[in-house]
Design an enzyme around this catalytic site. Structure first.
Site, PDB file in Angstrom:
ATOM      1  N   ARG A 102     -16.015 -10.532  24.155  1.00 30.56           N
ATOM      2  CA  ARG A 102     -16.337 -11.851  24.738  1.00 30.56           C
ATOM      3  C   ARG A 102     -17.008 -12.671  23.646  1.00 30.56           C
ATOM      4  O   ARG A 102     -18.086 -12.304  23.164  1.00 30.56           O
ATOM      5  CB  ARG A 102     -17.250 -11.690  25.950  1.00 30.56           C
ATOM      6  CG  ARG A 102     -17.904 -12.995  26.373  1.00 30.56           C
ATOM      7  CD  ARG A 102     -18.538 -12.930  27.729  1.00 30.56           C
ATOM      8  NE  ARG A 102     -17.524 -12.908  28.761  1.00 30.56           N
ATOM      9  CZ  ARG A 102     -17.760 -13.106  30.045  1.00 30.56           C
ATOM     10  NH1 ARG A 102     -18.989 -13.345  30.466  1.00 30.56           N
ATOM     11  NH2 ARG A 102     -16.787 -13.079  30.923  1.00 30.56           N
ATOM     12  N   HIS A 129      -9.559 -17.367  29.320  1.00 26.77           N
ATOM     13  CA  HIS A 129     -10.150 -16.202  29.998  1.00 26.77           C
ATOM     14  C   HIS A 129      -9.004 -15.441  30.677  1.00 26.77           C
ATOM     15  O   HIS A 129      -8.863 -15.470  31.899  1.00 26.77           O
ATOM     16  CB  HIS A 129     -11.182 -16.691  31.016  1.00 26.77           C
ATOM     17  CG  HIS A 129     -12.134 -15.640  31.508  1.00 26.77           C
ATOM     18  ND1 HIS A 129     -12.079 -14.319  31.098  1.00 26.77           N
ATOM     19  CD2 HIS A 129     -13.177 -15.710  32.382  1.00 26.77           C
ATOM     20  CE1 HIS A 129     -13.041 -13.636  31.706  1.00 26.77           C
ATOM     21  NE2 HIS A 129     -13.720 -14.469  32.490  1.00 26.77           N
ATOM     22  N   GLN A 132      -9.558 -12.949  33.628  1.00 31.10           N
ATOM     23  CA  GLN A 132      -9.823 -13.679  34.867  1.00 31.10           C
ATOM     24  C   GLN A 132      -8.517 -14.207  35.457  1.00 31.10           C
ATOM     25  O   GLN A 132      -8.263 -14.072  36.662  1.00 31.10           O
ATOM     26  CB  GLN A 132     -10.776 -14.848  34.574  1.00 31.10           C
ATOM     27  CG  GLN A 132     -11.212 -15.617  35.798  1.00 31.10           C
ATOM     28  CD  GLN A 132     -12.166 -14.811  36.658  1.00 31.10           C
ATOM     29  OE1 GLN A 132     -13.162 -14.306  36.180  1.00 31.10           O
ATOM     30  NE2 GLN A 132     -11.852 -14.680  37.935  1.00 31.10           N
ATOM     31  N   ASP A 225     -14.893 -24.022  39.009  1.00 31.51           N
ATOM     32  CA  ASP A 225     -15.713 -23.264  38.060  1.00 31.51           C
ATOM     33  C   ASP A 225     -16.906 -24.154  37.705  1.00 31.51           C
ATOM     34  O   ASP A 225     -16.926 -25.351  38.037  1.00 31.51           O
ATOM     35  CB  ASP A 225     -14.858 -22.909  36.823  1.00 31.51           C
ATOM     36  CG  ASP A 225     -15.593 -22.028  35.809  1.00 31.51           C
ATOM     37  OD1 ASP A 225     -16.649 -21.453  36.156  1.00 31.51           O
ATOM     38  OD2 ASP A 225     -15.110 -21.916  34.663  1.00 31.51           O
ATOM     39  N   CYS A 265     -14.370 -18.269  39.775  1.00 28.32           N
ATOM     40  CA  CYS A 265     -14.452 -17.073  38.925  1.00 28.32           C
ATOM     41  C   CYS A 265     -15.842 -16.449  38.949  1.00 28.32           C
ATOM     42  O   CYS A 265     -15.977 -15.268  38.633  1.00 28.32           O
ATOM     43  CB  CYS A 265     -14.042 -17.419  37.499  1.00 28.32           C
ATOM     44  SG  CYS A 265     -15.028 -18.750  36.796  1.00 28.32           S
ATOM     45  N   ARG A 293     -11.112  -8.214  39.490  1.00 28.61           N
ATOM     46  CA  ARG A 293     -11.256  -8.117  38.032  1.00 28.61           C
ATOM     47  C   ARG A 293     -11.071  -6.665  37.590  1.00 28.61           C
ATOM     48  O   ARG A 293     -10.417  -6.372  36.604  1.00 28.61           O
ATOM     49  CB  ARG A 293     -12.649  -8.616  37.607  1.00 28.61           C
ATOM     50  CG  ARG A 293     -12.860 -10.113  37.755  1.00 28.61           C
ATOM     51  CD  ARG A 293     -12.007 -10.908  36.788  1.00 28.61           C
ATOM     52  NE  ARG A 293     -12.224 -10.483  35.417  1.00 28.61           N
ATOM     53  CZ  ARG A 293     -13.253 -10.879  34.645  1.00 28.61           C
ATOM     54  NH1 ARG A 293     -14.117 -11.757  35.113  1.00 28.61           N
ATOM     55  NH2 ARG A 293     -13.381 -10.450  33.398  1.00 28.61           N
TER      56      ARG A 293
HETATM   57  N1   CP Z   1     -16.083 -14.335  35.890  1.00 28.56           N
HETATM   58  C1   CP Z   1     -16.691 -13.718  34.854  1.00 28.56           C
HETATM   59  O1   CP Z   1     -16.113 -13.496  33.765  1.00 28.56           O
HETATM   60  O2   CP Z   1     -17.966 -13.308  35.119  1.00 28.56           O
HETATM   61  P1   CP Z   1     -19.012 -12.754  34.060  1.00 28.56           P
HETATM   62  O3   CP Z   1     -19.350 -13.900  33.140  1.00 28.56           O
HETATM   63  O4   CP Z   1     -20.189 -12.316  34.862  1.00 28.56           O
HETATM   64  O5   CP Z   1     -18.391 -11.634  33.292  1.00 28.56           O
HETATM   65  N1  NVA Z   2     -16.182 -21.370  32.271  1.00 29.64           N
HETATM   66  C1  NVA Z   2     -17.192 -20.356  32.409  1.00 29.64           C
HETATM   67  C2  NVA Z   2     -16.596 -19.091  32.944  1.00 29.64           C
HETATM   68  C3  NVA Z   2     -17.569 -17.966  33.136  1.00 29.64           C
HETATM   69  C4  NVA Z   2     -16.908 -16.712  33.612  1.00 29.64           C
HETATM   70  C5  NVA Z   2     -17.863 -20.114  31.069  1.00 29.64           C
HETATM   71  O1  NVA Z   2     -17.171 -20.050  30.057  1.00 29.64           O
HETATM   72  O2  NVA Z   2     -19.094 -20.003  31.044  1.00 29.64           O
END
Ligand code: CP
Ligand code: NVA
Length: 306
Positions: A102, A129, A132, A225, A265, A293
C-alpha cells in the site's frame, strides 16, 4: 511474472475467472474452512498508510489458506527513504513468496513489481485500488446477478483511486458507470480514456456529471468514498465545503431504483459523504462488502501462487 496492480490489465475473462474463484473460495470457507492451498507460503505486506480492512483481510486470507503473512509498518521499511524501492523489492522477494504493498505513489508499486522475484499485489495507491474493485464486483454480483449489462453503478464523490478501479471493473464487465462530483475533482483524463476503451468493447454506457441526481437516476448501485483520501488530510476542510452537495443521504437514494444497494469502501466519514441513516439503512451492503475483501483477495493470492 504475473502481478496484480490494476484491473485495467486484466481481460474481461480473467476478471470473471477471478470472481468465480472468489465465489468458490467463499462458499468453501462458509462450509467450514478452506483447503490449505497456500500451505508453506508467505506474504510480505508493506504499508505506507494506515489500514484496517486491507491488512486484516490479507492476513486472515493467508491463515485460512494455510499460509502466513508478515505486516511491515510504514516506519519499519520506510519505502524509498531508508533504501530505494528497487532494493526493497530485490531483498524482500528473496524472503517471501508474494508481496502486497500500500503506497502513496503508484509508480512505487510498479517499481516494486519490476524488481521483485515474486508477484506483487497493489493494496492501494494514489492512482487506484484494484483489490477493492475486485471485492466490490463480487458484492455487486451477489446482489444483482452475474449479468451486469444494462445495470448502473453511480459513484458520487471524488474522482479518486477507488472510483478509478470501479470504472475499470464495471466497464470490463459491461456494467454502466456514472460519476458525479464537483468541478475540479473529476477522474483524470487518462483514466477516462481507458474506461471509454473498455466500455466500447463491453457495451457499458458512461456518464460524467456534476449533478448527483442525474448520476443516481435508475442506479442499481450507489457508491461513495471519503472526500479527502489518505495523504490529502490538509485539504479536508476545504473539500468538505465543496463536496457538501454530494452527500449520499436518504433524499439522494430516493432518486435511484427502489432496490438500489449502497456501497462504501470504508473507512466512512459518517455525516460527510454518507449519513448514518443510509450507512445503517436497508439499502446498505457495507459489511458484506468489507467481508468480501477477504474472499476476493483469497482468489488473487491463489491465482498468483498456484
Ligand atoms: N477499504 C480499505 O482499503 O480499507 P483500509 O484502508 O482499512 O484497508
Ligand atoms: N480513497 C480512500 C480509500 C481508502 C480505502 C483513500 O485513498 O484514502
Amino acid at each position: 511474472m504475473k502481478h496484480f496492480l490494476n484491473l485495467a490489465d486484466l481481460t474481461p475473462q480473467e476478471l470473471r475467472d477471478l470472481l468465480e474463484l472468489a465465489i468458490e473460495l467463499k462458499e468453501e470457507w462458509k462450509r467450514g474452512g478452506n483447503r490449505p492451498l497456500l500451505a508453506g507460503k508467505t506474504l510480505g505486506m508493506i504499508f505506507q498508510k494506515p489500514s484496517l480492512r486491507t491488512r486484516v483481510s490479507f492476513e486472515m486470507a493467508m491463515i485460512h489458506l494455510g499460509g502466513q503473512a508478515l505486516y511491515l509498518s510504514p516506519f519499519e521499511i520506510q519505502l524509498g527513504k531508508r533504501e530505494s524501492v528497487a532494493d526493497v523489492a530485490r531483498v524482500l522477494s528473496r524472503y517471501v513468496d508474494i508481496i502486497m504493498a500500500r503506497v502513496f505513489a503508484h509508480s512505487d508499486v510498479v517499481v516494486l513489481a519490476r524488481h521483485s522475484r515474486v508477484p506483487v499485489i497493489n493494496g492501494l495507491s494514489d492512482y487506484n485500488h484494484p483489490c477493492q474493485g475486485l471485492a466490490d464486483l463480487l458484492t455487486i454480483i451477489e446482489n444483482k446477478g452475474k449479468d451486469l449489462h444494462g445495470q448502473r453503478l453511480a459513484f458520487v464523490g471524488d474522482g479518486n483511486n477507488v472510483a478509478t478501479s470501479l470504472l475499470f471493473g464495471t466497464t470490463k464487465l459491461g456494467m454502466d458507470f456514472a460519476i458525479a462530483g464537483p468541478p475540479g475533482y473529476e477522474l483524470p483524463p487518462d483514466v477516462w480514456e481507458l474506461g471509454r476503451r473498455f466500455a466500447a468493447e463491453s457495451g457499458s454506457r458512461l456518464l460524467a456529471t456534476h449533478d448527483p441526481i442525474e448520476a443516481v437516476a435508475e442506479a442499481d448501485v450507489i457508491y461513495t468514498d471519503v472526500w479527502a483520501s489518505m495523504g490529502q488530510e490538509e485539504e479536508a476542510e476545504q473539500r468538505a465545503q465543496v463536496f457538501g452537495p454530494y452527500q449520499v443521504n436518504a433524499d439522494l437514494i430516493a432518486q435511484a431504483r427502489p432496490d438500489t444497494i449502497v456501497m462504501h469502501c470504508l473507512p466512512a466519514h459518517r455525516g460527510q459523504e454518507i449519513t448514518d441513516e443510509v450507512a445503517d439503512g436497508p439499502h446498505s451492503v457495507l459489511w458484506d462488502q468489507a467481508e468480501n475483501r477477504m474472499h476476493a483477495q483469497k482468489a488473487i493470492l491463489v491465482d498468483l501462487l498456484t
